[in-house]
Design an enzyme around this catalytic site. Sequence first.
Site, short mmCIF file in Angstrom:
data_model
loop_
_atom_site.label_atom_id
_atom_site.label_comp_id
_atom_site.label_asym_id
_atom_site.label_seq_id
_atom_site.Cartn_x
_atom_site.Cartn_y
_atom_site.Cartn_z
N ASP A 1 0.87 -1.17 0.00
CA ASP A 1 0.00 0.00 0.00
C ASP A 1 0.91 1.23 0.00
O ASP A 1 2.08 1.15 0.42
CB ASP A 1 -0.88 -0.03 1.26
CG ASP A 1 -1.61 1.27 1.49
OD1 ASP A 1 -2.30 1.73 0.57
OD2 ASP A 1 -1.48 1.83 2.60
N ASP B 1 -0.15 5.19 0.79
CA ASP B 1 -0.39 6.17 1.84
C ASP B 1 -0.49 5.52 3.22
O ASP B 1 -1.22 4.55 3.42
CB ASP B 1 -1.68 6.95 1.54
CG ASP B 1 -1.55 7.79 0.29
OD1 ASP B 1 -0.94 8.87 0.37
OD2 ASP B 1 -2.03 7.35 -0.77
#
Length: 275
Positions: free
Chosen positions: A12, A14
């Site tokens: 991922d 952010d």
Amino acid sequence: MITITKKLIALDLDGTTLNDDSQISPQTAETIRAAARQGYIVSIVTGRPNRLSENFYDDLKLETPMINFNGNLGILPHQEWNREYQYTIDKEIVTELLEKSKPLGLSLIAVEGRDMFLANRGLNTGFGFFPSSLKTNQVLSRKSLKTNPISITVQVEPELKQGLINFVEQQFGDQVEVSPWGGPHPIVEIATKGVHKSTGLKFLADYYGVLQKDIIAFGDEGNDLTMMEYAGTGVAMKNAIDKIKNSADEVTDFTNDDDGVARYLQDHLDIAVGQ
């Protein structure tokens, strides 16, 4: 004959690979590059559109497919690829939202595809995701929206947020699902029903022939849950929300602001940085 087990690392962006300044630190970047050099399959699996993630892909010198829009788009950045996929939404749903924007309390409607960005206005407080002013060819209208989008993002007046969610689910719930963003912004994202980050992760695993038990997925927010549950090892960031930590197999000792991904990889996979 020795068989080397393929391992897939799903990242991922952010709150995970990116620090709180939305950057990849030198230590994290070098560790991820080293993992790729040592034969690990490293892929970005993000909710971000490709227009806001290809710079990180390039910085990490990746050559793997990238998954965007929470599993709704799978591409090889900067090139055509015959395995590319995308899930799109009927553009008539956008037209309906445009027509009812005032009673629904929608101050922003933005639609995106792999090579498309249209919005009904700029957003001065775009928190990095939306431009403050639009070019002429970026203004959203029934006429300018020529193809079905991958994602619809709307900003709604906070007190009308639940009403919008109810409206979309009642009118279009068989086609799409609604995902409010985490954090303080009254933002709601609309995308194809049943498609999540796990959709993209399964696509990557099948493409590379990687078993589920050999997948390591890192995340911090609610949209990472399906990906982490699909992976053999779901790793929650120290800064992750409780729901993610509680369902994870492991939790990093350090946050995204302190190179949590890099330190985990160095400790658990014996990544040799600087070679």
